[in-house]
Structure formats: C-alpha cells, structure tokens
Design a protein around this motif. Structure first.
Motif, PDB file in Angstrom:
ATOM      1  N   GLY A  36       0.829  -1.208   0.000  1.00  5.80           N
ATOM      2  CA  GLY A  36       0.000   0.000   0.000  1.00  5.80           C
ATOM      3  C   GLY A  36       0.860   1.254   0.000  1.00  5.80           C
ATOM      4  O   GLY A  36       0.825   2.058   0.917  1.00  5.80           O
ATOM      5  N   GLU A  59       0.804  -1.662  -4.786  1.00  4.48           N
ATOM      6  CA  GLU A  59      -0.295  -0.688  -4.671  1.00  4.48           C
ATOM      7  C   GLU A  59      -1.375  -1.095  -5.671  1.00  4.48           C
ATOM      8  O   GLU A  59      -1.065  -1.349  -6.825  1.00  4.48           O
ATOM      9  CB  GLU A  59       0.244   0.720  -4.976  1.00  4.48           C
ATOM     10  CG  GLU A  59      -0.803   1.802  -5.103  1.00  4.48           C
ATOM     11  CD  GLU A  59      -1.705   1.920  -3.874  1.00  4.48           C
ATOM     12  OE1 GLU A  59      -1.202   2.123  -2.761  1.00  4.48           O
ATOM     13  OE2 GLU A  59      -2.939   1.783  -4.052  1.00  4.48           O
ATOM     14  N   TRP A  60      -2.614  -1.184  -5.205  1.00  4.68           N
ATOM     15  CA  TRP A  60      -3.639  -1.648  -6.152  1.00  4.68           C
ATOM     16  C   TRP A  60      -4.445  -0.514  -6.780  1.00  4.68           C
ATOM     17  O   TRP A  60      -5.120  -0.762  -7.779  1.00  4.68           O
ATOM     18  CB  TRP A  60      -4.523  -2.718  -5.547  1.00  4.68           C
ATOM     19  CG  TRP A  60      -5.461  -2.310  -4.445  1.00  4.68           C
ATOM     20  CD1 TRP A  60      -5.763  -1.050  -4.033  1.00  4.68           C
ATOM     21  CD2 TRP A  60      -6.235  -3.204  -3.632  1.00  4.68           C
ATOM     22  NE1 TRP A  60      -6.655  -1.090  -3.012  1.00  4.68           N
ATOM     23  CE2 TRP A  60      -6.968  -2.404  -2.744  1.00  4.68           C
ATOM     24  CE3 TRP A  60      -6.380  -4.585  -3.571  1.00  4.68           C
ATOM     25  CZ2 TRP A  60      -7.820  -2.946  -1.794  1.00  4.68           C
ATOM     26  CZ3 TRP A  60      -7.237  -5.108  -2.637  1.00  4.68           C
ATOM     27  CH2 TRP A  60      -7.941  -4.294  -1.757  1.00  4.68           C
ATOM     28  N   ALA A  85      -1.223  -4.682  -7.664  1.00  2.00           N
ATOM     29  CA  ALA A  85      -1.843  -5.955  -7.270  1.00  2.00           C
ATOM     30  C   ALA A  85      -2.395  -5.839  -5.864  1.00  2.00           C
ATOM     31  O   ALA A  85      -2.129  -4.860  -5.150  1.00  2.00           O
ATOM     32  CB  ALA A  85      -0.789  -7.071  -7.312  1.00  2.00           C
ATOM     33  N   ASP A  86      -3.131  -6.871  -5.460  1.00  2.00           N
ATOM     34  CA  ASP A  86      -3.547  -7.018  -4.077  1.00  2.00           C
ATOM     35  C   ASP A  86      -2.336  -7.540  -3.292  1.00  2.00           C
ATOM     36  O   ASP A  86      -1.868  -8.659  -3.540  1.00  2.00           O
ATOM     37  CB  ASP A  86      -4.712  -8.006  -4.007  1.00  2.00           C
ATOM     38  CG  ASP A  86      -5.117  -8.317  -2.578  1.00  2.00           C
ATOM     39  OD1 ASP A  86      -4.609  -7.670  -1.645  1.00  2.00           O
ATOM     40  OD2 ASP A  86      -5.955  -9.230  -2.405  1.00  2.00           O
ATOM     41  N   ALA A  87      -1.842  -6.732  -2.382  1.00  2.00           N
ATOM     42  CA  ALA A  87      -0.646  -7.110  -1.628  1.00  2.00           C
ATOM     43  C   ALA A  87      -0.870  -8.417  -0.872  1.00  2.00           C
ATOM     44  O   ALA A  87       0.054  -9.224  -0.719  1.00  2.00           O
ATOM     45  CB  ALA A  87      -0.276  -5.994  -0.652  1.00  2.00           C
ATOM     46  N   TYR A 106       2.442   1.179   6.133  1.00  2.00           N
ATOM     47  CA  TYR A 106       2.136   2.457   6.777  1.00  2.00           C
ATOM     48  C   TYR A 106       0.761   2.953   6.352  1.00  2.00           C
ATOM     49  O   TYR A 106       0.485   3.133   5.177  1.00  2.00           O
ATOM     50  CB  TYR A 106       3.237   3.474   6.442  1.00  2.00           C
ATOM     51  CG  TYR A 106       4.594   2.932   6.856  1.00  2.00           C
ATOM     52  CD1 TYR A 106       4.787   2.420   8.138  1.00  2.00           C
ATOM     53  CD2 TYR A 106       5.651   2.870   5.957  1.00  2.00           C
ATOM     54  CE1 TYR A 106       5.999   1.873   8.523  1.00  2.00           C
ATOM     55  CE2 TYR A 106       6.871   2.333   6.330  1.00  2.00           C
ATOM     56  CZ  TYR A 106       7.041   1.835   7.613  1.00  2.00           C
ATOM     57  OH  TYR A 106       8.248   1.277   7.985  1.00  2.00           O
ATOM     58  N   HIS A 107      -0.073   3.125   7.330  1.00  2.00           N
ATOM     59  CA  HIS A 107      -1.458   3.574   7.145  1.00  2.00           C
ATOM     60  C   HIS A 107      -2.249   2.659   6.206  1.00  2.00           C
ATOM     61  O   HIS A 107      -2.826   3.114   5.209  1.00  2.00           O
ATOM     62  CB  HIS A 107      -1.489   5.041   6.693  1.00  2.00           C
ATOM     63  CG  HIS A 107      -0.857   5.925   7.725  1.00  2.00           C
ATOM     64  ND1 HIS A 107      -1.533   6.315   8.866  1.00  2.00           N
ATOM     65  CD2 HIS A 107       0.403   6.404   7.838  1.00  2.00           C
ATOM     66  CE1 HIS A 107      -0.704   7.022   9.627  1.00  2.00           C
ATOM     67  NE2 HIS A 107       0.470   7.093   9.035  1.00  2.00           N
ATOM     68  N   ASP A 109      -5.447   0.822   4.949  1.00  2.00           N
ATOM     69  CA  ASP A 109      -6.835   1.298   5.053  1.00  2.00           C
ATOM     70  C   ASP A 109      -7.508   0.646   6.263  1.00  2.00           C
ATOM     71  O   ASP A 109      -7.546  -0.588   6.361  1.00  2.00           O
ATOM     72  CB  ASP A 109      -7.604   0.953   3.773  1.00  2.00           C
ATOM     73  CG  ASP A 109      -7.125   1.776   2.592  1.00  2.00           C
ATOM     74  OD1 ASP A 109      -6.699   2.931   2.801  1.00  2.00           O
ATOM     75  OD2 ASP A 109      -7.169   1.272   1.449  1.00  2.00           O
ATOM     76  N   THR A 182       5.427   9.330   5.229  1.00  2.00           N
ATOM     77  CA  THR A 182       4.545   9.035   4.097  1.00  2.00           C
ATOM     78  C   THR A 182       3.551  10.200   3.955  1.00  2.00           C
ATOM     79  O   THR A 182       3.405  11.024   4.867  1.00  2.00           O
ATOM     80  CB  THR A 182       3.753   7.736   4.328  1.00  2.00           C
ATOM     81  OG1 THR A 182       2.854   7.944   5.409  1.00  2.00           O
ATOM     82  CG2 THR A 182       4.664   6.557   4.621  1.00  2.00           C
ATOM     83  N   ASN A 183       2.830  10.222   2.833  1.00  2.00           N
ATOM     84  CA  ASN A 183       1.838  11.291   2.635  1.00  2.00           C
ATOM     85  C   ASN A 183       0.800  11.319   3.755  1.00  2.00           C
ATOM     86  O   ASN A 183       0.437  12.373   4.258  1.00  2.00           O
ATOM     87  CB  ASN A 183       1.108  11.087   1.310  1.00  2.00           C
ATOM     88  CG  ASN A 183       1.866  11.704   0.169  1.00  2.00           C
ATOM     89  OD1 ASN A 183       3.060  11.465   0.028  1.00  2.00           O
ATOM     90  ND2 ASN A 183       1.192  12.513  -0.626  1.00  2.00           N
ATOM     91  N   PHE A 184       0.336  10.122   4.136  1.00  2.00           N
ATOM     92  CA  PHE A 184      -0.699  10.079   5.167  1.00  2.00           C
ATOM     93  C   PHE A 184      -0.147  10.473   6.527  1.00  2.00           C
ATOM     94  O   PHE A 184      -0.832  11.149   7.298  1.00  2.00           O
ATOM     95  CB  PHE A 184      -1.365   8.690   5.202  1.00  2.00           C
ATOM     96  CG  PHE A 184      -2.505   8.596   4.236  1.00  2.00           C
ATOM     97  CD1 PHE A 184      -2.265   8.490   2.875  1.00  2.00           C
ATOM     98  CD2 PHE A 184      -3.820   8.656   4.658  1.00  2.00           C
ATOM     99  CE1 PHE A 184      -3.310   8.444   1.956  1.00  2.00           C
ATOM    100  CE2 PHE A 184      -4.869   8.603   3.759  1.00  2.00           C
ATOM    101  CZ  PHE A 184      -4.620   8.495   2.409  1.00  2.00           C
TER     102      PHE A 184
HETATM  103  C1  LIG Z   1      -4.381   5.115   3.470  1.00  2.00           C
HETATM  104  S1  LIG Z   1      -3.374   4.846   2.063  1.00  2.00           S
HETATM  105  C2  LIG Z   1      -1.716   4.978   2.703  1.00  2.00           C
HETATM  106  C3  LIG Z   1      -0.700   5.206   1.620  1.00  2.00           C
HETATM  107  C4  LIG Z   1       0.753   5.345   2.119  1.00  2.00           C
HETATM  108  N1  LIG Z   1       1.221   4.115   2.726  1.00  2.00           N
HETATM  109  C5  LIG Z   1       0.879   6.480   3.104  1.00  2.00           C
HETATM  110  O1  LIG Z   1       1.085   6.226   4.290  1.00  2.00           O
HETATM  111  O2  LIG Z   1       0.769   7.635   2.644  1.00  2.00           O
HETATM  112  C6  LIG Z   1      -3.538   3.100   1.847  1.00  2.00           C
HETATM  113  C7  LIG Z   1      -3.022   2.651   0.490  1.00  2.00           C
HETATM  114  O3  LIG Z   1      -2.981   1.243   0.450  1.00  2.00           O
HETATM  115  C8  LIG Z   1      -3.532   0.794  -0.776  1.00  2.00           C
HETATM  116  N2  LIG Z   1      -4.030  -0.541  -0.521  1.00  2.00           N
HETATM  117  C9  LIG Z   1      -4.998  -0.885   0.366  1.00  2.00           C
HETATM  118  N3  LIG Z   1      -5.166  -2.211   0.386  1.00  2.00           N
HETATM  119  C10 LIG Z   1      -4.272  -2.726  -0.504  1.00  2.00           C
HETATM  120  C11 LIG Z   1      -3.985  -4.040  -0.942  1.00  2.00           C
HETATM  121  N4  LIG Z   1      -4.632  -5.106  -0.433  1.00  2.00           N
HETATM  122  N5  LIG Z   1      -3.020  -4.202  -1.867  1.00  2.00           N
HETATM  123  C12 LIG Z   1      -2.361  -3.139  -2.369  1.00  2.00           C
HETATM  124  N6  LIG Z   1      -2.609  -1.872  -2.000  1.00  2.00           N
HETATM  125  C13 LIG Z   1      -3.552  -1.662  -1.087  1.00  2.00           C
HETATM  126  C14 LIG Z   1      -4.599   1.816  -1.111  1.00  2.00           C
HETATM  127  O4  LIG Z   1      -4.911   1.833  -2.486  1.00  2.00           O
HETATM  128  C15 LIG Z   1      -3.920   3.110  -0.637  1.00  2.00           C
HETATM  129  O5  LIG Z   1      -3.141   3.703  -1.644  1.00  2.00           O
END
Ligand SMILES: C[S@@+](CC[C@H](N)C(=O)[O-])C[C@H]1O[C@@H](n2cnc3c(N)ncnc32)[C@H](O)[C@@H]1O
Length: 203
Positions: A36, A59-60, A85-87, A106-107, A109, A182-184
């Motif tokens: 992510g 990152e999906w 992909a789905d991590a 990090y962060h 969802d 990270t951005n978040f």
């Molecule tokens: C809240 S954002 C945090 C992004 C970054 N890590 C940060 O801290 O700024 C969560 C990110 O994880 C990605 N994401 C969530 N579930 C995922 C998964 N199963 N596989 C890949 N990416 C995923 C989302 O698309 C999103 O970009």
C-alpha cells in the motif's frame, strides 16, 4: 533536456515465467517490500538512501500506482519495482518463503465499519503468510492513526509466536525520530492526530 532511458519499474508478473527476486531485480541483494505505497514517498526516499538493497512497492489503486511509477522514473531510481496488485495475494501466493528482509505497512486502510473488516490487510492468514516470507531476523513495521485497528495489528504481530517486538524508531529500517514521512503520516500529523506504531522481528 536529453530523454532519460526508460527504467523497468513497473512489474508484469505474467511476463516472468516463475517468480524470483533475482529475475525481478537482476541481482541477489536483500529485498524490502512496502504494501500500500500510495504515492510512494517513503519508498522513494528509502530506496535512494539504500542503493545496495532492492525494494518492491505494492499498490492496487491505479491512480497512485501510476503516480508512483512515474515518480521512480523521474528520479531514475534503479532499485525499485512497483506492482499493481492485491498485496495480500502477492504475499500469500507469490512471495518466496524466507526471502524478505523488511516489510513496511504504513497507514493500511482501516475500514472502520465492522461489515468491512474482512477487507482489512491485517488478517491472521495474511500475517502467517507474511511471517513465512520474512527471513529469520526480518523486520516488519506498521503504523496507523486508527486506535481500534492498531489493537488488531498489535494482537496479530506482537502476539505471533514467531515475532517479537522491537523499537519502532530504527534508522536501519528507514524510521528516524519515529517518522516514516509518508503522505498520510504528514497529513495526519498536520491534523494533530495521534499515530500508533509497531515494529517486530521474526525470530
Ligand atoms: C491510506 S493509504 C496509505 C498510503 C501510504 N502508505 C501512506 O502512508 O501515505 C492506503 C493505500 O494502500 C492501498 N491498498 C490498500 N489495500 C491494498 C492491498 N490489499 N493491496 C495493495 N494496496 C492496497 C490503497 O490503495 C492506498 O493507496
């Protein structure tokens, strides 16, 4: 300005007859994985700081994935690959066992509604699979602003028989002054939110 050579940042798993880190990176260096990545600010800084390691970001969301790929190409970072992909699927099905030096989450969802909890990244099966992907002594760091999700993460990681807790603040793994930038993280700190952090190592 002269055109820059196209870096092979974007991963096409279908183009690899069988997955191996050596095939992906063209070398056998230690691998760190970020799940992510969002816009991949952490991965960019981390990969530039540690050119002797390889980094895979997963990152999906197409918009963030494309932004991250473009960012790595603009900075000409040779030791990063990005997978759309789905991590969870990558870790459970594709990632070789005992092959990853560090995992970063990090962060993730938080999916705060109970009926959506099954969508969360941190689930018992994912954690078991991720532990198997880590080398012994491998490192896993996680951060969230969501107190309830953090308790779930803590229960799964700190409570896992193959993991033990270590200080989150560790420049060796890209965390300085307890910040991953990270951005978040940057956004949430500006909003004055509390952040919850955990790091563990595999025995
Ligand atoms: C809240 S954002 C945090 C992004 C970054 N890590 C940060 O801290 O700024 C969560 C990110 O994880 C990605 N994401 C969530 N579930 C995922 C998964 N199963 N596989 C890949 N990416 C995923 C989302 O698309 C999103 O970009």
């Amino acid at each position: 300005m002269a055109a820059q050579p196209e870096l092979s940042v974007a991963v096409d798993l279908a183009a690899l007859p069988s997955f191996s880190w050596a095939a992906l990176f063209g070398n056998d260096r230690p691998v760190e994985v970020e799940v992510g990545t969002g816009k991949a600010g952490f991965l960019l800084r981390r990969a530039r700081a540690r050119p002797e390691r390889n980094f895979l970001g997963i990152e999906w969301a197409g918009e963030f994935y494309r932004y991250a790929v473009d960012r790595m190409r603009r900075w000409q970072v040779p030791n990063v690959r990005l997978l759309r992909a789905d991590a969870s699927h990558f870790i459970r099905v594709v990632c070789p066992q005992e092959s990853v030096t560090a995992l970063h989450a990090y962060h993730p969802d938080p999916w705060p509604k109970r009926r959506h909890w099954k969508r969360r990244l941190f689930q018992p099966l994912l954690v078991d699979a991720a532990v198997q992907c880590l080398v012994h002594g491998g490192h896993w760091a996680a951060q969230t602003d969501h107190a309830e999700y953090f308790e779930v993460i803590r229960g799964l990681l700190a409570g896992h028989p193959e993991l033990y807790e270590v200080p989150f603040d560790d420049p060796e793994f890209g965390v300085e002054a307890c910040r991953v930038a990270t951005n978040f993280e940057i956004k949430y700190l500006q909003e004055g939110r509390r952040l919850y952090q955990l790091a563990v190592k595999r025995r």
